[in-house]
Write an enzyme that holds these catalytic residues in place. Structure first.
Site, mmCIF file in Angstrom:
data_model
loop_
_atom_site.group_PDB
_atom_site.id
_atom_site.type_symbol
_atom_site.label_atom_id
_atom_site.label_comp_id
_atom_site.label_asym_id
_atom_site.label_seq_id
_atom_site.Cartn_x
_atom_site.Cartn_y
_atom_site.Cartn_z
ATOM 1 N N LYS A 110 5.459 15.126 11.715
ATOM 2 C CA LYS A 110 4.621 15.248 12.904
ATOM 3 C C LYS A 110 5.430 15.385 14.186
ATOM 4 O O LYS A 110 4.933 15.880 15.189
ATOM 5 C CB LYS A 110 3.663 14.079 12.977
ATOM 6 C CG LYS A 110 2.541 14.303 11.967
ATOM 7 C CD LYS A 110 1.844 13.085 11.542
ATOM 8 C CE LYS A 110 0.702 13.442 10.620
ATOM 9 N NZ LYS A 110 0.823 12.815 9.302
HETATM 10 C C1 PLP Z 1 0.298 13.276 8.190
HETATM 11 C C2 PLP Z 1 1.098 13.224 6.949
HETATM 12 C C3 PLP Z 1 0.736 13.968 5.815
HETATM 13 C C4 PLP Z 1 -0.524 14.808 5.775
HETATM 14 O O1 PLP Z 1 -0.440 15.935 6.622
HETATM 15 P P1 PLP Z 1 -1.790 16.699 7.048
HETATM 16 O O2 PLP Z 1 -1.362 17.705 8.048
HETATM 17 O O3 PLP Z 1 -2.676 15.664 7.641
HETATM 18 O O4 PLP Z 1 -2.356 17.292 5.820
HETATM 19 C C5 PLP Z 1 1.564 13.936 4.710
HETATM 20 N N1 PLP Z 1 2.681 13.168 4.703
HETATM 21 C C6 PLP Z 1 3.059 12.433 5.769
HETATM 22 C C7 PLP Z 1 4.285 11.611 5.677
HETATM 23 C C8 PLP Z 1 2.294 12.442 6.925
HETATM 24 O O5 PLP Z 1 2.676 11.705 7.981
#
Ligand code: PLP
Length: 494
Positions: A110
């Site tokens: 993210k």
């Molecule tokens: C947010 C997250 C996901 C899922 O990603 P999306 O975009 O919500 O599908 C998977 N793994 C980790 C470690 C995350 O932080």
């Protein structure tokens, strides 16, 4: 110029800047670019550039009204924030590839988007002549919260509140949020799961679209198009690295396997494919909360089921918001509106057989249990000395299952596959150690240090650092109190 529509009604339009600033369309839909053809690019030229060059080109396609600002936005977003020049390095394993997306400030994928979103918002606000304070509300399953707080820390004209489920997140994830000291950021725990937090935030958007004079609401969740677009870049970056190492032929189609929760990351892959990148298949990996696997296999989306807390908490989601964007492109705005209404009222909907075929031509769904994920963690450590986190492990285990399926055989030749590594294993030390059969202690810092010795790698310094910081956010509330909490924030600003 490229415009944006609401997924639920094409008559509701916004400019790119408005779409970034509002986050969510006024009817509750998500903003989507009107014309996919305008987004297409010459991928060979794109991958000749470095990471920043690729980001500049892709951002400019989606946000043509702020093109002049984009070089500065990109420079500010990535300069000095990641511990590698490549931003998202590709790791070659004996059997496949891992795209490491966790080299940013909070060690989850993210960061790639949330380093960019504040800069995109500032450029969009300047474009729109907006001098309101932007109040960003964000629901988090764990990783978005700290990455968003970090991204917005000290950014003038912004205040951010994140809401996280009180249970289910790792101790380190909690500390990463509750110890951030910038005045414009705060974290609040919700007695409930991620879906409850997300529902609360969406409800506030619907009922408080203009909360006060001088205050505008926005979102840092992947419902915001400004959050999604930066994630498209690393699909190109992966392809570039494979071509340059000679591991694939130029133009060869590859597949990506994406550990999925809210469907944002994998949706970015879909946009990359639509823009022209040679992607043959997107494998959507779920944990035991396997709503998406069932949907992709049967066309039936159904949240009337048990919710499980797993060792991959960022994927413990039943309502995957970004799927709505895919529905828009495969089923029309009117159908999307009626499916979303049915989801809200009955907790389920069905797409038609033709719509499903369309989705299946690109996506495949697979799911894995915690145990299967643990097996993948152990196997990679034992065979290759490489440590992965529980979310990435669900990706690896689910890809292995997909390979055994008829659909994989239908893909003809076996595509080179890249699993997206969405978090550093050091964010989830207890789960990783249990998978490896190592005893854990109640102290997460001890666990981290023990894991460093076993894996013979160093934990990211920013993760060890959170244990020395003071907890400054300790609010815990019920979902029903979220509105009141936000009203207080608005008053504090005003
Ligand atoms: C947010 C997250 C996901 C899922 O990603 P999306 O975009 O919500 O599908 C998977 N793994 C980790 C470690 C995350 O932080």
């Amino acid at each position: 110029m490229l415009a944006y529509f609401s997924t639920r009604n094409k008559e509701i339009k916004a400019s790119p800047s408005e779409a970034i600033l509002r986050g969510l369309a006024p009817d509750g839909g998500l903003f989507v670019p009107s014309d996919l053809k305008e987004l297409s690019l010459d991928w060979e030229k794109t991958i000749a550039k470095d990471y920043r060059g690729m980001a500049e080109e892709i951002f400019a396609k989606f946000f043509p009204d702020i093109t002049d600002d984009i070089p500065e936005v990109v420079a500010k977003s990535y300069e000095g924030k990641f511990d590698t020049e490549d931003i998202t390095p590709l790791k070659k394993l004996k059997d496949g590839y891992i795209l490491e997306l966790f080299h940013g400030p909070t060690c989850a994928f993210k960061d790639v988007a949330l380093s960019a979103l504040p800069n995109l918002m500032r450029a969009a606000a300047a474009k729109e002549g907006l001098d309101d304070e932007i109040l960003i509300l964000t629901a988090t399953s764990g990783d978005t919260g700290s990455a968003a707080m970090r991204g917005f820390s000290g950014v003038n004209g912004t205040t951010i509140s994140v809401f996280y489920p009180d249970e289910g997140i790792s101790e380190i994830q909690r500390l990463q949020m509750t110890t951030q000291e910038a005045k414009n950021v705060s974290a609040c725990a919700i007695r409930g799961n991620f879906d409850a937090a997300q529902r609360g935030v969406k409800e506030i958007f619907r009922s408080m679209s203009k909360p006060a004079q001088g205050v505008a609401l926005s979102s840092a969740n992947s419902i915001n198009i400004g959050r999604l677009v930066p994630q498209i870049v690393y699909y190109f970056a992966a392809y570039k690295q494979l071509v340059e190492s000679g591991d694939i032929e130029r133009g060869e189609r590859i597949s990506f396997t994406v550990p999925t929760g809210n469907f944002g990351d994998i949706m970015a892959g879909w946009f990359a494919k639509e823009m022209g990148l040679p992607i043959g298949r997107l494998v959507c990996a779920s944990n035991r909360n396997d709503v998406l696997e069932e949907f992709i296999n049967t066309g039936h989306y159904d949240i009337n089921r048990n919710f499980y807390s797993t060792t991959s908490p960022s994927m413990d989601i039943l309502i995957s918001s970004n799927l709505e964007r895919l529905l828009f492109y495969t089923c029309s705005d009117a159908n999307t509106a009626s499916y979303m209404k049915s989801l809200e009222e009955c907790g389920e909907y069905d797409v038609t057989a033709a719509q499903l075929e369309n989705i299946k031509s690109i996506f495949a769904g697979a799911s894995s249990s915690d145990e299967e994920g643990n097996h993948a963690i152990r196997a990679l450590m034992e065979n290759e000395g490489y440590l992965i986190d529980p979310h990435t492990a669900i990706g690896c285990a689910s890809y292995a299952k997909f390979q055994q399926s008829d659909r994989a055989k239908d893909d003809g030749c076996k595509l080179v596959n890249v699993v997206l590594a969405t978090a550093s294993p050091y964010k989830f030390p207890v789960a990783v150690m249990k998978a490896l059969g190592i005893s854990t202690s109640a102290n997460d810092l001890d666990n981290l240090e023990k894991l460093e010795r076993v894996a013979r790698t160093a934990a990211p310094p920013q993760l060890k650092g959170v244990f020395e910081k003071e907890v400054v956010s300790s609010d815990v509330i019920d979902p029903a109190q979220m509105k009141e909490y936000v009203r207080k924030k608005v008053n504090d600003i005003g």
